[in-house]
Write an enzyme that holds these catalytic residues in place. Structure first.
Site, PDB file in Angstrom:
ATOM      1  N   GLY A  23      97.649 143.579  33.313  1.00 15.54           N
ATOM      2  CA  GLY A  23      97.363 144.932  33.769  1.00 15.54           C
ATOM      3  C   GLY A  23      98.323 145.998  33.287  1.00 15.54           C
TER       4      GLY A  23
ATOM      5  N   GLU B  47     113.947 128.984  22.963  1.00 13.61           N
ATOM      6  CA  GLU B  47     115.076 129.228  23.852  1.00 13.61           C
ATOM      7  C   GLU B  47     114.590 129.810  25.181  1.00 13.61           C
ATOM      8  OE1 GLU B  47     118.876 130.485  21.593  1.00 13.61           O
ATOM      9  OE2 GLU B  47     117.236 131.391  20.451  1.00 13.61           O
TER      10      GLU B  47
ATOM     11  N   SER C 178     109.792 134.069  28.750  1.00 17.14           N
ATOM     12  CA  SER C 178     108.880 133.210  29.502  1.00 17.14           C
ATOM     13  C   SER C 178     107.434 133.498  29.136  1.00 17.14           C
ATOM     14  CB  SER C 178     109.083 133.399  31.007  1.00 17.14           C
ATOM     15  OG  SER C 178     108.751 134.708  31.398  1.00 17.14           O
TER      16      SER C 178
END
Length: 343
Positions: free
Chosen positions: A287, A221, A241
């Site tokens: 980072g 999704e 993402s």
């Protein structure tokens, strides 16, 4: 003849200058049988290397006969079908897996991925953006951008409307291949060159780029960026993402391990190990400072997230009191709903 890397008999689209816009390969072959390669190569005078050779109906018919005699009946049947095509035909023979230098070569490699013949990073795609033209994908097929206005006018004059679904270098995968055992709610969000594993469900907001995908089963999704491969049994929540490297110039290959979860609106910029979870809304970059806690909740040390790349059985979360990012042991493995992925 030496062993070919890949072989395809294709039907394509060209612009008014005879330049290829796209090619459809019904049966792309990885390391094809020597008999197939020899039958096709002898008809076309193939002398080695990577070549995309335009063929006519007579050559297609001769190829069909040669393939039938060689016992390659499936490919022979395809060649026979090609003899009735009203579109340009091409035979693409790749001796080596090197940078694609033509549209037919590039499309053959994208087909290899979407047909699950190679996995992401399993074939060389360097330079593909420079090879592929930007195309208007329409209700009348692929159209050269410069020729689109005239085609739109002609459609209107004929009492029709030419629908332009998108303008892109990559078409949607499902116009070329629909892999077995998948569900894709919004097909425009999966590009040709995606590898969609058996049992994968891609919901409306899910997106899968080329040279990326899922081992399957998986629930998608969120966004799978170019180069990212998601392990079996994993779930990318709504709005999540994965960071790609196409625009950023990085060289770390991002991946998601098996049975892992990236929560809604979360994201990763590091390879995620097996059985890991990322809390909803938390985006971890290389980072990001992460505080590692032991099983008693005591602080062990603080590291940059890149040091935890690929480490299994971790939960990444943000402390709701002080806002710091923490990593603790994952005590519960992700279990996908089997009924949702029995496609």
């Amino acid at each position: 003849m030496t062993q070919l890397y890949a072989l395809g008999l294709g039907i394509g689209t060209q612009n008014s200058k005879g330049e290829w816009l796209e090619v459809f390969y019904a049966q792309p072959a990885l390391k094809p049988a020597e008999a197939s390669a020899r039958a096709i190569g002898n008809i076309l005078g193939y002398s080695g290397g990577n070549q995309a050779i335009a063929i006519n109906h007579e050559q297609a018919d001769a190829i069909a006969t040669a393939l039938e005699e060689a016992g390659e009946t499936s490919l022979a049947a395809l060649a026979t079908h090609l003899t009735s095509s009203t579109r340009p035909l091409v035979a693409t023979l790749l001796e080596t897996d090197t940078n694609p230098t033509s549209v037919p070569e590039a499309y053959l490699k994208l087909h290899l991925l979407s047909h699950r013949l190679v996995k992401p990073h399993g074939t060389v795609l360097a330079g593909i953006f420079g090879v592929l033209p930007n195309v208007a994908w329409t209700s009348q097929g692929a159209i050269d951008i410069n020729e689109l206005p005239e085609r739109q006018l002609q459609a209107r004059l004929s009492g029709e409307e030419l629908e332009v679904s998108c303008v892109d270098k990559f078409p949607k995968m499902t116009n070329y291949v629909v892999p077995s055992g998948v569900r894709i709610a919004h097909t425009a969000r999966v590009r040709l060159g995606a590898y969609i594993g058996e049992g994968t469900t891609i919901m409306h907001e899910g997106f899968v780029n080329f040279n990326a995908g899922t081992e399957g089963p998986a629930m998608i999704e969120g966004r799978i960026s170019a180069g990212v491969f998601v392990g079996a049994g994993s779930d990318l929540g709504g709005g999540s993402s994965t960071m790609g490297t196409l625009s950023g110039g990085g060289n770390i290959v991002i991946s998601v391990g098996k049975e892992s979860l990236i929560g809604a609106n979360a994201g990763i910029g590091i390879p995620l190990g097996d059985r890991c979870k990322v809390e909803s809304g938390l985006y971890i970059t290389a980072g990001t400072k992460v505080v590692i806690l032991d099983d008693q909740g005591q602080e062990v040390k603080t590291v940059k997230a890149r040091e935890l790349a690929g480490v299994a059985d971790l939960v990444f979360r943000r402390n709701s009191l002080n806002g710091r990012v923490e990593a603790v042991s994952n005590k519960s493995a992700l279990q996908l709903n089997a009924a949702l992925h029995a496609n």
